[in-house]
Motif scaffolding. Structure first.
Motif, short mmCIF file in Angstrom:
data_model
loop_
_atom_site.label_atom_id
_atom_site.label_comp_id
_atom_site.label_asym_id
_atom_site.label_seq_id
_atom_site.Cartn_x
_atom_site.Cartn_y
_atom_site.Cartn_z
N VAL A 662 40.21 41.48 29.20
CA VAL A 662 40.98 40.26 29.45
C VAL A 662 40.24 39.12 28.75
O VAL A 662 39.16 38.74 29.16
N GLU A 663 40.81 38.61 27.68
CA GLU A 663 40.15 37.57 26.89
C GLU A 663 38.66 37.85 26.75
O GLU A 663 37.83 37.13 27.28
N PRO A 664 38.30 38.90 26.05
CA PRO A 664 36.88 39.24 25.97
C PRO A 664 36.13 38.11 25.27
O PRO A 664 36.72 37.35 24.51
N MET A 665 34.85 38.02 25.54
CA MET A 665 33.94 37.09 24.87
C MET A 665 34.19 35.64 25.24
O MET A 665 33.36 34.81 25.03
N LYS A 666 35.39 35.31 25.72
CA LYS A 666 35.64 33.89 25.93
C LYS A 666 35.02 33.44 27.24
O LYS A 666 34.51 32.37 27.37
N PHE A 667 35.14 34.32 28.25
CA PHE A 667 34.82 33.83 29.58
C PHE A 667 33.60 34.49 30.19
O PHE A 667 32.72 33.84 30.71
N VAL A 668 33.57 35.83 30.11
CA VAL A 668 32.44 36.53 30.73
C VAL A 668 31.67 37.21 29.62
O VAL A 668 32.24 37.82 28.73
N TYR A 669 30.34 37.11 29.67
CA TYR A 669 29.54 37.80 28.66
C TYR A 669 29.67 39.30 28.85
O TYR A 669 29.66 39.79 29.97
N GLU A 691 29.25 37.18 35.75
CA GLU A 691 28.59 35.89 35.48
C GLU A 691 29.51 35.09 34.58
O GLU A 691 29.95 35.57 33.55
N GLN A 692 29.80 33.87 34.97
CA GLN A 692 30.68 33.08 34.11
C GLN A 692 29.82 32.25 33.15
O GLN A 692 28.66 31.98 33.42
N ARG A 693 30.44 31.85 32.07
CA ARG A 693 29.69 31.05 31.09
C ARG A 693 29.38 29.68 31.67
O ARG A 693 30.16 29.14 32.45
N PRO A 694 28.26 29.09 31.24
CA PRO A 694 27.86 27.82 31.84
C PRO A 694 28.89 26.71 31.64
O PRO A 694 29.02 25.83 32.47
N ASP A 695 29.67 26.79 30.52
CA ASP A 695 30.56 25.66 30.23
C ASP A 695 31.97 25.86 30.79
O ASP A 695 32.86 25.07 30.50
N SER A 696 32.20 26.91 31.59
CA SER A 696 33.59 27.14 32.00
C SER A 696 33.97 26.25 33.17
O SER A 696 33.17 25.97 34.04
N THR A 697 35.24 25.83 33.16
CA THR A 697 35.72 24.94 34.22
C THR A 697 36.31 25.78 35.35
O THR A 697 36.57 26.97 35.19
N GLU A 698 36.54 25.13 36.48
CA GLU A 698 37.17 25.78 37.64
C GLU A 698 38.51 26.39 37.22
O GLU A 698 38.86 27.49 37.60
N GLU A 699 39.24 25.62 36.40
CA GLU A 699 40.57 26.04 35.93
C GLU A 699 40.44 27.35 35.14
O GLU A 699 41.15 28.32 35.39
N ASP A 700 39.45 27.39 34.20
CA ASP A 700 39.21 28.61 33.40
C ASP A 700 38.95 29.78 34.33
O ASP A 700 39.49 30.87 34.16
N SER A 701 38.10 29.52 35.31
CA SER A 701 37.68 30.60 36.20
C SER A 701 38.87 31.22 36.89
O SER A 701 39.04 32.44 36.88
N PHE A 702 39.71 30.36 37.49
CA PHE A 702 40.81 30.92 38.26
C PHE A 702 41.84 31.59 37.37
O PHE A 702 42.43 32.59 37.73
N GLN A 703 42.00 31.04 36.17
CA GLN A 703 42.93 31.67 35.24
C GLN A 703 42.42 33.07 34.88
O GLN A 703 43.18 34.04 34.93
N TRP A 704 41.13 33.15 34.58
CA TRP A 704 40.55 34.45 34.22
C TRP A 704 40.67 35.42 35.40
O TRP A 704 41.07 36.56 35.25
N MET A 705 40.34 34.93 36.59
CA MET A 705 40.37 35.80 37.76
C MET A 705 41.78 36.35 38.01
O MET A 705 41.97 37.54 38.25
N SER A 706 42.77 35.47 37.91
CA SER A 706 44.12 35.97 38.21
C SER A 706 44.58 36.94 37.13
O SER A 706 45.27 37.91 37.42
N ARG A 707 44.15 36.70 35.88
CA ARG A 707 44.52 37.66 34.82
C ARG A 707 43.87 39.01 35.04
O ARG A 707 44.47 40.05 34.80
#
Length: 1402
Positions: A662-669, A691-707
């Motif tokens: 799911v969107e590799p490399m963008k969000f989780v190492y 582990e999420q990337r240091p620069d990710s926002t709450e919005e990114d996180s939830f989007q990634w999680m739901s995907r």
């Protein structure tokens, strides 16, 4: 695995010649247990096999048949575990036919069998809450192939010049080619740091061997002898020192145990390694100079003992520290034999560390097999990126390389971190023939290769992919080939292999020169795999797993696949099983663990007919897979990563692969993600932590999680229970940078993972909750009567002593009214002290004698008549702090014929929230005037008050600090004892303000009842630490002393905030025998004085005279609190039996009170699941789901109790749960008004039973409870009836058709994590909302969400809808110490809680 779809009763085989299954699908089975068993027994006895004792046979059949099964469940039992008790076989699968073990088995089964509940109550028994059993899918794929055949590897060729042992090879190369390079190490810049030649390796290893054997300990007592185990502790950037030490051990014939360097005292997994060292009896650790310097040291320079480690002697192996061996000393080089060569550690799924022992012959044979399979030749160059201490890195880079005099270029992990291309550059630079890598090294090289021009990989003939068996390695291999094909890399060079610590190399793809033969691929249906079945699919679909072969079986080995659980039976050709290997080149045992060794290293695979396929044992590799066409081995997962969710198997690695896609490399190492399962409610639940990337926002996180959730749902058809994201670099790491899985799981379960985002989906994945309860149709009176008679139950009713029959010389009885009693006492004992008020220092602030109280009351009466112009019957609000003024004002009202209402004054620091309640009570009670002190008078008219309420609408306010000097003309005497004496207002926990009317007759009866129960006389002293505004607290504070003449020592609870010991010091100082307090006071003492018992003892605090310490309450007794209070103050002389509780409610302010005589309060344990169904089922202490209930004191004299069904109003039997109804002379006579809900029924005060005794008028308490006749004897010689209060009806929550009491859920939640200090639950729409107060840093807030969800599911079968984490003190608590859950709910809905975190579970 879910079993077959047809319904059949399976009888488990106990003897060889009993048929393995008896299919009685067609027998017409009656539903009642007894007959079924009879039928089955006869079926069995019809067979001609009676080798076994017949009595037990009938028994076996009887108990493996489950007759009373819930509708629709099939009785497919999973195959019993290999060699476990149910199969009654010994470990090697030989059935036992012994009477003894059969009898033991019988006993075990009897213990397992649930007790039959008693005769069905009222002909319905919906009690057993059965968790739904997952129904097998009738369309699920089943294996259809023939039984597989074991696969033989090629013959292990005998090569003439192969050395007889690995040490012999080292000696040979060290003497004939001493200058040949053996190992080149790199620094972090990629420059060669050091070249170890075969000559140096040989001489240095000899030196190490000599020093280990001769320089440790003394000549007489050497520390290390041949065969002993020693630890090898070397960092990952120093393979040369490790290699020297390893071969030194082999030469000295001691057993090296290579482990990781402990960096801190609390490394992930380090403690478990310590256990391994301890169990191996390791006392010496070999290490390098640099490593020794880097170990943590104590201030004295000692190396501390690491947590869980044995005491070690650290021995540095650098040449300069060692003595030269004498000329005549020479190591003893033997041919390889069955002695242990080395121990390789292995971390299990649960984090425990085992040591796999490898013998010298296995070591040599493994090197030979690898040499043959990989075609190694002398002096080849090999680049190794892997950890050289274990696994593929050790086998190729340290062992096989020496056998073939190869040159190893070792790339440390630290260099790879700086320069991911370093290994490729070294292959080019040294024209290496072979490289050993993991998929992540290929992946990193892909990411970094763009700026590289002069790369040429044409020298490579073999690229060994160590984790080639992993499902995501194939994509790395393909992508790597795709990019580097143009740089000379050939397809046939890529050689994935499969290995395991137990079986060493399991399979490896051979390097070929034929580029036309493409490698094997399998595109398998993910759905089929979850049932363990191989179904080929097409690549277009998402829900497929593409696997690559890992080559052929090793030379000299035999391989087969067996069913993963149960007896090791060969799989069919289209079935996934655990790969097992039979070969010399494998581990032989787990060091020191014979039982586990037997299950793993001594397995005899069986054919379907039950015959073993070989006389030699096989070894379980821990890998799941199959042998495909052409003998190619395919691995689809690991046993350790297997998660069985509702009967389907999922592999952790597959889930990781999907999440990374799911969107590799963008969000989780890549590689920073952990997947494991936790068992909640009898099934495994999938948890993903990334582990999420240091620069990710709450919005990114939830989007990634739901995907991720959607992807896993669509590809694997399985729900994820919890998805947690943690900040970068916070997960525990393994030494080479991977995630330490078991440690991560441990952190998750103990609530110390500290995620920054959590998404729980219990609603979607918990599918095995019990069916919601359907309420049974109402039962008419007739059947209930029958029910009572059938069960032989007595109707649940009980009463205190009869007031009429008690002969006591009670002078106060002559008077109908309390005001008359006071006048009589003022005349007969004018100077007797009735009240003593203490201040926060424990000194007397004020006291009142009988005559002083009488005179003060007279003056107040004059004031009411003259200044207030009040008529008799007018209502007066008394707004006083707890003290003497309040008492005088109360009797002043009685003297003037007014009706007093006691009101808690507003809190000066919190006027905005407390003043409106005062105003409300004054208005609702229709008070004609308000009496108070000068101070409060100013407060009521202050600017802050004006901001909170409309101060112009206060009734006249009288200030009693300045009283008239004269006496009234006459003291009012009521015409009728049934007229109103006072109003008692209180706010219930559900936020209702209810005032009840107390008549003069009820007031006097109440005082008399308490006097008799507590044996109160003028010579007694009683200490009271209660709020004096309502209920029993008010009666004890203001009324009882006047009636009984005893002295009350008054301690305002608010004073305990400044001096928590005040109450207990007063009790001790005045040598009080009876004292009353509230739960809040008890909690304050338990928390505030917990650490001070010693100093209190020194101050002379002595509680040994206390006979009764009663907690005044309107709730179920809080056993945990009373017990910890008793335990804490036992050392100060408090008798544990002294502490008890009382019980009162709005309709009757005191129903039970322990008192002085009579048996001690009893405690019973009830089944919490039965309570939800409004049943009482007594269980043993400590049994699962048990809830302790303590009796709420003894029933007061003159009180009768009956337990009635709240809906039908019919009487219930003994030990049945129902509403507590009460009949007594001191019942309140009705609500004055109820504010907030006018519809509260009038029948609270005058209800009649629907049958039985329909004449008596009862008051309904609104509390559920039950009566139980005990074996104890009451004061009057009767058998004692105990009343157990369960909880208020209006507090209870109706969820899934069952009744839950909030306190039960809250108790579970508070236990779930050390940082939860308080908890409150309520419902919102259909959701259960749990509010927890966090005592800890905010980063712990999200740790609580999974734990709270787990515990409520496990213990209450409920799914939490919302978890709200708040600061300490947010949950509102009233003066009685009760939680105001409805206020909290209003605050939550109005968004006023200012929570730290709100988690909405999906």
């Amino acid at each position: 695995m879910a079993g077959s779809g047809q319904r059949e009763f399976t009888i488990i085989r106990t003897w060889k010649n009993l048929p393995s299954k008896i299919d009685i699908t067609n027998t017409d089975l009656p539903t009642e247990g007894y007959q079924t068993r009879k039928t089955l027994t006869t079926c069995l006895e019809g067979k001609e096999n009676h080798s076994a004792p017949p009595d037990v046979t009938t028994y076996t059949s009887e108990h493996s048949i489950q007759v009373e099964r819930p509708q629709g469940s099939t009785s497919s039992r999973t195959a019993p575990k290999y060699g476990n008790a149910e199969l009654m076989e010994t470990g090697d699968g030989v059935p036992v036919s012994s009477r003894v073990s059969a009898k033991i088995q019988q006993l075990v089964n009897t213990l397992k069998r649930p007790k039959r509940p008693p005769l069905r109550e009222f002909f319905v028994d919906d009690f057993e809450e059965l968790l739904e059993v997952q129904q097998p899918d009738p369309n699920q794929p089943k294996p259809e192939g023939a039984q597989m055949l074991a696969m033989r590897g090629e013959q292990l060729g005998v090569v003439t010049n192969w050395p007889p042992s690995l040490e012999a090879a080292l000696q040979r190369w060290g003497t004939i080619s001493p200058k040949a390079p053996c190992l080149t190490t790199m620094d972090t810049n990629g420059k060669p740091l050091y070249i170890l030649t075969y000559g140096k390796l040989w001489t240095r290893s000899m030196k190490v061997a000599y020093n280990i054997l001769h320089k440790l300990g003394t000549k007489q007592e050497p520390m290390v002898r041949p065969g002993d185990r020693v630890a090898l502790v070397f960092p990952n950037n120093d393979p040369a020192a490790f290699m020297v030490a390893f071969y030194g051990c082999l030469l000295a014939e001691v057993v090296p145990v290579p482990i990781e360097v402990p960096l801190t005292r609390k490394d992930a997994g380090s403690q478990q390694i310590g256990f391994l060292l301890g169990s191996c009896g390791v006392t010496v650790a070999l290490t390098s100079d640099a490593c020794h310097k880097g170990l943590p040291k104590s201030p004295t320079g000692e190396i501390p003992q690491f947590k869980g480690w044995p005491k070690l002697l650290w021995f540095v192996t650098e040449s300069k520290h060692l003595s030269k061996p004498p000329r005549d000393w020479f190591p003893h080089i033997k041919d390889a034999n069955n002695d242990t060569a080395y121990i390789e550690y292995k971390t299990c799924k649960d984090g425990s560390v085992l040591g796999v022992t490898v013998t010298r012959i296995a070591l040599l044979t493994h090197c030979q097999a690898l040499t043959q399979a990989c075609g190694y030749t002398e002096a080849e160059t090999i680049v190794n990126v892997l950890d050289f201490k274990k696994d593929v890195g050790l086998w190729h880079g340290i062992l096989t390389s020496v056998m073939n005099m190869m040159h190893v270029i070792s790339i440390p992990y630290s260099l790879m971190k700086v320069n991911p291309l370093s290994w490729i550059q070294k292959v080019c630079q040294y024209k290496a023939k072979v490289a050993c890598v993991k998929s992540r090294d290929m992946h990193w090289a892909l990411v970094a290769h763009r700026d590289q021009r002069d790369i040429n990989l044409s020298s490579l003939r073999m690229l060994i992919v160590a984790d080639g068996a992993n499902p995501w390695s194939i994509s790395s291999c393909d992508a790597f080939l795709n990019v580097f094909q143009s740089k000379g890399l050939r397809q046939e060079v890529i050689c994935p292999c499969a290995s395991s610590p137990e079986a060493l190399t399991v399979a490896i793809r051979r390097p070929t020169d034929d580029s036309n033969q493409p490698p094997g691929r399998g595109v398998l249906s993910m759905h089929g795999l979850t049932f363990g079945v191989i179904r080929v699919d097409s690549e277009e679909k998402l829900s497929v797993l593409t696997v690559q072969d890992v080559g052929l079986v090793m030379p000299g080995a035999i391989m087969c696949a067996v069913k993963p659980d149960g007896i090791p039976q060969l799989c069919r050709t289209d079935e996934i099983g655990e790969l097992c290997v039979c070969a010399i080149a494998t581990g032989t045992s787990y060091y020191g663990l014979s039982g586990m060794t037997k299950n793993t290293f001594e397995v005899f695979p069986m054919t379907s007919s039950g015959a073993p396929i070989s006389e030699y044992p096989f070894i379980r590799t821990g890998l799941l897979g199959f042998i495909g066409p052409g003998g190619l081995v395919f691995v689809v997962g690991k046993m350790d990563g297997l998660m069985v969710v509702s009967g389907r198997r999922h592999n952790a690695d597959d889930i990781v692969a999907t999440a990374l896609a799911v969107e590799p490399m963008k969000f989780v190492y890549r590689g920073r993600i952990a997947v494991f399962s936790v068992t909640v409610l009898h099934d495994e639940r999938i948890v993903i932590v990334a582990e999420q990337r240091p620069d990710s926002t709450e919005e990114d996180s939830f989007q990634w999680m739901s995907r991720v959730l959607q992807a896993i749902d669509s590809i694997h058809q399985v729900g994820v229970y919890c998805l947690a994201l943690v900040p970068a670099n916070t997960l525990p790491k393994t030494p080479l940078g991977g995630i330490h899985l078991s440690e991560t799981k441990q952190l998750f379960l103990e609530g110390s993972l500290h995620p920054c985002n959590v998404l729980m989906c219990p609603h979607t994945c918990v599918t095995n909750l019990p069916k919601p309860r359907q309420k049974q149709p109402e039962i008419g009176p007739a059947s209930v009567m029958v029910g009572n008679l059938v069960s032989g139950k007595r109707i649940a009713q009980a009463s205190g002593r009869d007031l009429g029959q008690i002969e006591d010389n009670d002078q106060a009885r002559k008077f109908l009214f309390l005001s008359e009693v006071l006048q009589w006492r003022a005349q007969t004992t004018p100077d007797h002290v009735l009240y003593t008020l203490l201040n926060c220092r424990g000194t007397i602030a004020n006291s009142l004698t009988c005559v002083q109280l009488h005179k003060r009351a007279e003056k107040i009466a004059v004031m009411l008549m003259e200044r207030g112009h009040l008529q008799d019957g007018d209502h007066v609000a008394l707004v006083y702090p707890p003290g003497i003024d309040l008492i005088a004002a109360f009797y002043g009202c009685l003297y003037a014929g007014c009706v007093p209402i006691t009101v808690r004054p507003p809190h000066p620091q919190n006027i905005a929230t407390t003043l409106p309640t005062v105003k409300m009570i004054v208005e609702v009670s229709r008070s004609a005037c308000l009496m108070t002190t000068q101070l409060i008078c100013k407060l009521l008219r202050s600017r802050e008050a004006a901001a909170a309420v409309d101060v112009r609408t206060w009734p006249p306010i009288l200030d009693t600090d300045d009283l008239p000097k004269k006496r009234p003309a006459q003291i009012y005497k009521p015409s009728n004892p049934d007229t109103l004496a006072y109003l008692d207002f209180s706010v219930s926990t559900t936020g209702m303000l209810a005032g009840v009317k107390m008549s003069h007759a009820a007031t006097s009866a109440f005082c008399r009842s308490i006097k008799l129960q507590c044996e109160l006389y003028p010579s007694r002293e009683v200490a009271i630490c209660l709020d004096p505004y309502c209920g029993l607290g008010f009666v004890l504070w203001c009324l009882c002393s006047v009636y009984s003449g005893h002295q009350s020592i008054l301690i305002p609870p608010s004073e305990l905030e400044t001096n928590p010991a005040l109450w207990l010091l007063a009790v001790s100082q005045y040598k009080v025998r009876d004292t009353f307090c509230s739960y809040s006071v008890m909690e304050l003492c338990t928390k505030g004085l917990g650490s001070q018992t010693e100093s209190l003892k020194a101050r002379g605090l002595d509680l040994s005279r206390v006979r009764t310490c009663v907690v005044v309450a309107e709730e179920r007794p809080r056993i945990a609190l009373t017990q910890s209070f008793s335990k804490l103050f036992k050392d100060l002389g408090l008798h544990p039996r002294a502490v008890s509780t009382s019980f009162g409610c709005r309709v009757n302010l005191a129903i039970c009170l322990q008192g002085t005589s009579g048996p001690d309060p009893t405690t019973v344990y009830v089944d919490m699941r039965a309570l939800r169904h409004d049943r009482v089922r007594l269980v043993e202490r400590g049994s699962p789901h048990s809830l302790p209930l303590m009796e709420s004191g003894k029933i007061l004299p003159g009180v009768r109790i009956i337990i009635a069904n709240p809906e039908t109003k019919g009487p219930l039997g003994d030990s049945h749960l129902g509403e507590i109804w009460v009949h007594s002379a001191h019942n309140a006579s009705g609500y004055f008004t109820i504010y907030g809900d006018e519809s509260l029924q009038s029948d609270h005060f005058n209800s009649r039973l629907s049958f039985g005794d329909t004449q008596t008028i009862w008051a309904r308490t609104g509390y559920l409870g039950f009566l139980r006749r005990t074996e104890l004897t009451d004061a009057n010689g009767e058998r004692h009836d105990a009343l157990y209060v369960v909880g208020a009806l209006d507090e209870a929550m109706e969820l899934r058709g069952m009744r839950y009491h909030p306190i039960d859920i809250e108790t579970s939640v508070i236990r779930a994590h050390k940082s939860v200090t308080e908890c409150a639950v309520f419902t919102w729409t259909n959701l259960l909302v749990v509010v927890v107060e966090l005592d800890g840093s905010e980063q712990e807030a999200l740790d609580l969400v999974p734990l709270v969800t787990n515990v409520v599911l496990e213990e209450h079968y409920l799914i939490v809808g919302v978890v709200v984490v708040v600061d300490i003190g947010v949950i509102p608590i009233n003066s009685r110490g009760e939680k105001q859950r409805m206020h909290l709910r209003d605050g939550f809905l109005a968004d006023q809680l200012d929570p730290i975190y709100v988690a909405y579970n999906m």
